[in-house]
Structure formats: C-alpha cells, structure tokens
Enzyme design. Sequence first.
Site, mmCIF file in Angstrom:
data_model
loop_
_atom_site.group_PDB
_atom_site.id
_atom_site.type_symbol
_atom_site.label_atom_id
_atom_site.label_comp_id
_atom_site.label_asym_id
_atom_site.label_seq_id
_atom_site.Cartn_x
_atom_site.Cartn_y
_atom_site.Cartn_z
ATOM 1 N N SER A 29 39.935 12.877 41.623
ATOM 2 C CA SER A 29 39.935 13.470 42.960
ATOM 3 C C SER A 29 41.218 13.145 43.713
ATOM 4 O O SER A 29 41.807 14.008 44.376
ATOM 5 C CB SER A 29 38.723 12.975 43.752
ATOM 6 N N ARG A 32 31.308 5.151 43.221
ATOM 7 C CA ARG A 32 31.370 6.362 42.397
ATOM 8 C C ARG A 32 32.164 6.068 41.134
ATOM 9 O O ARG A 32 33.043 5.192 41.118
ATOM 10 C CB ARG A 32 32.033 7.504 43.183
ATOM 11 N N ALA A 74 37.708 17.082 53.751
ATOM 12 C CA ALA A 74 37.109 18.079 54.638
ATOM 13 C C ALA A 74 36.507 19.250 53.869
ATOM 14 O O ALA A 74 35.415 19.727 54.186
ATOM 15 C CB ALA A 74 38.150 18.581 55.638
ATOM 16 N N GLU A 112 37.427 11.003 60.153
ATOM 17 C CA GLU A 112 38.173 9.784 59.843
ATOM 18 C C GLU A 112 39.243 9.553 60.907
ATOM 19 O O GLU A 112 39.958 10.471 61.298
ATOM 20 C CB GLU A 112 38.834 9.903 58.469
ATOM 21 N N SER A 120 27.087 21.927 50.459
ATOM 22 C CA SER A 120 25.771 21.292 50.432
ATOM 23 C C SER A 120 25.754 20.220 49.352
ATOM 24 O O SER A 120 26.639 20.168 48.489
ATOM 25 C CB SER A 120 24.689 22.335 50.144
#
EC number: 2.8.2.20
Length: 259
Positions: A103, A95, A195, A16, A201
């Site tokens: 979050s 989302r 990050a 970013e 995964s």
Amino acid sequence: MRAILDAHPDVRCGGETMLLPSFLTWQAGWRNDWVNNSGITQEVFDDAVSAFITEIVAKHSELAPRLCNKDPYTALWLPTIRRLYPNAKFILMIRDARAVVHSMIERKVPVAGYNTSDEISMFVQWNQELRKMTFQCNNAPGQCIKVYYERLIQKPAEEILRITNFLDLPFSQQMLRHQDLIGDEVDLNDQEFSASQVKNSINTKALTSWFDCFSEETLRKLDDVAPFLGILGYDTSISKPDYSTFADDDFYQFKNFYS
C-alpha cells in the site's frame, strides 16, 4: 478504523492532522534541551505538550462527547501519550506487513523511515516498529486493544462490538455503513493518502490486493527480515495466504502476549 469510529454519533475523530506525529518526535528532543537544562520540570513540559495536542485534536473539527485522533504511527509514542492522557484508550491496528508495504509503495505514502525503493528495508522497518508498538500496547492493559484488519473486515459486526465495549460506547449500526456518512458524520482530509479507501464500504477485496506484487525472492526472506509477521499469526510459507483463520470464533483464544 477511523471512519468506522467517526460514524458513531457520539464520536468525532476528523481527518488526519498530519502534524501530531512530527510534533511528538520534536517534543522528545525539546525535553532533552529544556527540561534538563532550564529548570522546566517534566510536569510543566507535559502540561504544555498536552495543551497543544488537545487544542489540535479538539478544534480541527466539530466537538463531540468523545474525541479521537488517528495519525499514522502515533502508537510509537504510547508511553508518552498515556502519561499525558491517563484516561485515554488506544486502538492498535495490525495488518499483514505485505499489504502495508504494498500500500505504501502503490500509493506513494511518505512515512518517515520507509524507503519505498527498497522493499526489504521497509519490511525490516515494519518489523521493528510493530514489535515496539505491540509491546507497548500489551503493557497498557485496559487502555490499549489490538485490532486485526483481517478480522475486522471479515467479522465487522463482531469486531466493532468488541471495540465499542472496550471504549464503553453503545453499539451503533451506523458504524457498519460509514461510507454512507462521508461528508456528514465522517469528515475527510483530501490530503490523506487513505482518503480513497475510506470512501469504500467494508469489504474483503483489500485482503488480496498485494498478491503477485512481490518477487518470490523477497517473500522467501520475510522470516528473516520480518519475523514478527509469524508471531502475529500471519502465514509466510505461501505467496497467497488464506486469511479465513482470522475469522474463526476462537481466534483470540490462541493469541499469546506478543500477538
């Protein structure tokens, strides 16, 4: 999504910039001050703005046949960016707002307009911005595609193929294992709040990470403060929704213009 795209051998997104969202906001004010009063035409101003953005996107990491940029909430400026880059394509990630707000609070992400000490106001802000971004994406047929996070992580191969088809890119298996390419094909900006997540995964654990994190009182207010959740297909009637419907084969057949 950015890391998945970065794993493609023909694509480079990079970390970013953490600059372009503010720049896009500033340039709107500059337009009013300069274009209207100093004889600078919109075309001249657009050329200057696009030159700055291009330099940042192109030179903040290695060059590649296809360049992309991911900075939070740049989709709010979709009409402007479309005018500056008429051949560009856009991905709007969608989302569940409950996961988004959780979050932000959990990772202390500073996003303009969001007060992490007031959950309700965060849902109101999300509702306003997602409605605007979805409307703008829907008004850019062929240029903007909506991707649901809950479908991407449950049906990664199918959804990534849908994305590469939209971008006119050949499908690459590397996109299914972006975590193995961190530091090689996939660069990270350590200052990015996402990050730590990018290093993982593709998995479904994040689907339920927000469960039991909001009070029942807050959840009961969602239909009033964030009605766009329901329009997008999220179940607000229960505190622990089942996201399996996002993996249905006919998922897109039942999406209306707004979702």
